[in-house]
Design an enzyme around this catalytic site. Structure first.
Site, PDB file in Angstrom:
ATOM      1  N   PRO A 101      -3.532   3.030   1.687  1.00 46.69           N
ATOM      2  CA  PRO A 101      -4.641   3.557   0.888  1.00 46.69           C
ATOM      3  C   PRO A 101      -4.749   5.075   1.044  1.00 46.69           C
ATOM      4  CG  PRO A 101      -5.439   2.132   2.687  1.00 46.69           C
ATOM      5  CD  PRO A 101      -3.942   2.073   2.713  1.00 46.69           C
ATOM      6  N   GLY A 107      -2.452   7.933   7.146  1.00 49.22           N
ATOM      7  CA  GLY A 107      -1.181   8.664   7.088  1.00 49.22           C
ATOM      8  C   GLY A 107      -0.483   8.628   5.744  1.00 49.22           C
ATOM      9  N   SER A 109      -0.261  10.727   3.285  1.00 49.57           N
ATOM     10  CA  SER A 109       0.472  11.935   2.880  1.00 49.57           C
ATOM     11  C   SER A 109       1.708  12.145   3.750  1.00 49.57           C
ATOM     12  CB  SER A 109      -0.443  13.168   2.919  1.00 49.57           C
ATOM     13  OG  SER A 109      -0.896  13.418   4.224  1.00 49.57           O
ATOM     14  N   ASP A 152       0.428  13.583  12.578  1.00 50.76           N
ATOM     15  CA  ASP A 152       0.713  12.537  11.580  1.00 50.76           C
ATOM     16  C   ASP A 152       2.204  12.472  11.264  1.00 50.76           C
ATOM     17  OD1 ASP A 152      -2.004  12.228  11.496  1.00 50.76           O
ATOM     18  OD2 ASP A 152      -2.209  12.462   9.336  1.00 50.76           O
TER      19      ASP A 152
HETATM   20  O1  PMV Z   1      -7.019  11.953   8.265  1.00 51.54           O
HETATM   21  P1  PMV Z   1      -5.677  11.961   8.889  1.00 51.54           P
HETATM   22  O2  PMV Z   1      -5.123  10.629   9.108  1.00 51.54           O
HETATM   23  O3  PMV Z   1      -4.699  12.848   8.179  1.00 51.54           O
HETATM   24  O4  PMV Z   1      -5.851  12.517  10.368  1.00 51.54           O
HETATM   25  C1  PMV Z   1      -5.757  13.854  10.670  1.00 51.54           C
HETATM   26  C2  PMV Z   1      -6.000  14.094  12.128  1.00 51.54           C
HETATM   27  C3  PMV Z   1      -6.748  15.372  12.411  1.00 51.54           C
HETATM   28  O5  PMV Z   1      -6.735  15.530  13.826  1.00 51.54           O
HETATM   29  C4  PMV Z   1      -8.187  15.274  11.938  1.00 51.54           C
HETATM   30  C5  PMV Z   1      -6.100  16.584  11.758  1.00 51.54           C
HETATM   31  C6  PMV Z   1      -4.767  16.965  12.348  1.00 51.54           C
HETATM   32  O6  PMV Z   1      -4.066  17.732  11.679  1.00 51.54           O
HETATM   33  O7  PMV Z   1      -4.421  16.564  13.468  1.00 51.54           O
END
Ligand code: PMV
Length: 316
Positions: A101, A107, A109, A152
């Site tokens: 989703p 993840g 992207s 990510d």
């Molecule tokens: O929202 P997501 O799954 O892309 O998580 C990003 C994680 C953060 O710590 C909020 C941002 C990052 O770049 O690490």
């Protein structure tokens, strides 16, 4: 006619999100139940260099040149071309299919970037080592949310649980016993870029206060790592609850996330927290195997739009 198909998993952040942007550690786990697959088919009779893109998730079916130059998908193609000094990519059709989703902290992207970059390299007969794929995916992640930590793309490129500190070589986690988790989606689209920017603004307004939050989260992550090695899920659950409280203090939770976290705990989870950027998206609950179904149901009853169970298996 060459054709390529490459999949990359989704991911969840077990602990340490946001603080990881400021140099603290985070732990992230690949999720095999959800993934992105990139298919590339050669089109030998098409005009030189014509690359068509079909991506259901963004409702796109056209020449890739119709995408803005800063679009992450187009940027991924340009990065691969630049890496191999290619003027014209061979004419082809790229099809991207994802079961992750969007805007949900799982993840989507980074998974798309990793699968697309690997597929493009393999299509031209130049597969690259994981660390180079990871580096390119990190460049594309910057277009998605400005100042990413890199956690990510790293967990997805290596497809292994990682202990990650920005700018340092990732460490792969030793997990001694299975970890059973339920992941539930609030249905509220979370914007990682917005959440990261909000934390940055607050940090700039009061660096000492926010760095204190970040270092408390970093300590929790280090403790969780030790408990993963010692197979102590009860302690991990308590620390996840503490991590969630700190994420609330960072103002990246929301009513829907808090409702699901409370529902999981009320139904007997060992602990629960939001996962990823927050402001919507998904939460995770650590559960005992025999209570997973009950907690799954409690989350759906509390308003989750979808949920699934997953297990982190011990390292071999
Ligand atoms: O929202 P997501 O799954 O892309 O998580 C990003 C994680 C953060 O710590 C909020 C941002 C990052 O770049 O690490």
């Amino acid at each position: 006619m060459p054709s390529i198909s490459v999949s990359a998993p989704g991911k969840m952040i077990l602990c340490g999100e946001h603080a990881v942007v400021y140099g603290q550690p985070a732990i992230a786990i690949p999720l095999q139940q959800i993934n992105t697959t990139t298919y590339i088919l050669a089109r030998p009779t098409a005009p030189k260099g014509e690359v068509r893109l079909v991506a259901d998730a963004i409702g796109f079916d056209d020449s890739i040149l119709e995408l803005d130059e800063t679009d992450p998908i187009r940027a991924a193609l340009e990065l691969v071309k630049a890496h191999f000094s290619i003027d014209h990519f061979p004419a082809c059709e790229i099809r991207i299919h994802s079961t992750i989703p969007l805007a949900s902290g799982l993840g989507s992207s980074a998974s798309l970037s990793v699968s697309l970059i690997r597929a493009l390299c393999e299509f031209i007969g130049q597969p690259l080592p994981v660390h180079e794929i990871n580096q390119m995916a990190f460049e594309v992640e910057k277009l998605h949310h400005g100042n990413p930590s890199g956690v990510d793309n790293t967990v997805i490129a290596y497809n292994q649980p990682v202990y990650f500190i920005r700018g340092k070589a990732q460490e792969f986690l030793q997990v001694s016993a299975p970890l059973h988790l339920v992941v539930a989606n609030t249905g509220v689209p979370g914007s990682t870029a917005e959440a990261v920017a909000k934390v940055r603004q607050n940090w700039q307004d009061d660096p000492q206060k926010w760095e204190n939050y970040f270092s408390q989260i970093g300590k929790i992550t280090n403790q969780i790592r030790q408990h993963l090695e010692k197979a102590n899920p009860e302690a991990i659950g308590k620390l996840m609850n503490e991590n969630h409280r700190l994420l609330q203090a960072l103002q990246v939770s929301c009513t829907e996330l808090d409702t699901l976290v409370n529902a999981a705990n009320a139904a007997g989870a060992l602990g629960a927290k939001l996962s990823g950027g927050g402001l919507g998206g998904n939460m995770i609950a650590l559960v005992e195997p025999d209570s997973a179904d009950r907690i799954f149901k409690a989350l759906m009853d509390a308003g989750a739009v979808s949920a699934f169970k997953t297990t982190l298996s011990p390292s071999r």
